[in-house]
Design a protein around this motif. Sequence first.
Motif, PDB file in Angstrom:
ATOM      1  N   VAL A   8       4.296   0.675  13.513  1.00  0.00           N
ATOM      2  CA  VAL A   8       3.044   0.634  12.758  1.00  0.00           C
ATOM      3  C   VAL A   8       3.368   0.510  11.272  1.00  0.00           C
ATOM      4  CG1 VAL A   8       0.939   1.889  12.182  1.00  0.00           C
ATOM      5  CG2 VAL A   8       1.854   1.999  14.501  1.00  0.00           C
ATOM      6  N   LEU A  33      -4.774   1.750  18.730  1.00  0.00           N
ATOM      7  CA  LEU A  33      -3.667   0.802  18.729  1.00  0.00           C
ATOM      8  C   LEU A  33      -3.614   0.119  20.089  1.00  0.00           C
ATOM      9  CD1 LEU A  33      -1.122  -0.449  17.444  1.00  0.00           C
ATOM     10  CD2 LEU A  33       0.164   1.525  18.336  1.00  0.00           C
ATOM     11  N   CYS A  89       1.369   8.611  12.966  1.00  0.00           N
ATOM     12  CA  CYS A  89      -0.049   8.233  12.860  1.00  0.00           C
ATOM     13  C   CYS A  89      -0.904   9.451  13.216  1.00  0.00           C
ATOM     14  CB  CYS A  89      -0.348   7.063  13.788  1.00  0.00           C
ATOM     15  SG  CYS A  89       0.587   5.579  13.411  1.00  0.00           S
TER      16      CYS A  89
END
Length: 137
Positions: A23, A34, A50
Amino acid sequence: EIDRYQREKALLLSWNCFSNFQVPDPHFATLLVLDLSNNSLTRFPEIHHCSRLHSVNLNSNSITALESPAPVMSVVDLQVAGNRIRSLTGLESFPLLIRLNVRDNQIIALGSLRVLSAWTSLRALSLAGNPVTRHAA
């Protein structure tokens, strides 16, 4: 340019022939969804940084294990159907799962499902299409 990325909530990157993926830095703080389905991933992508990510779709890749270098505390929906996963080892990296889809993988041993007993929050589980489902009777 970075301001534009800081508002992004979803990365939808299916059908891109990715063999690995990380990412991009600007998405760490805001990414909620995602989708890397239908690529050529062989390893679980590094997503532990994340902090808001709640839904991950890795269906139809070539992933062999649920391995994350660190816990992914925010993920509640994990889709890994149609991969080459043989066990649920590594699932402890996703302690807050509510939905888990591991259908059409290569999970053989009934004992490998014992790890699921630790997930009191798990509400939906799909194991269909795994060899282990033929053993249950």
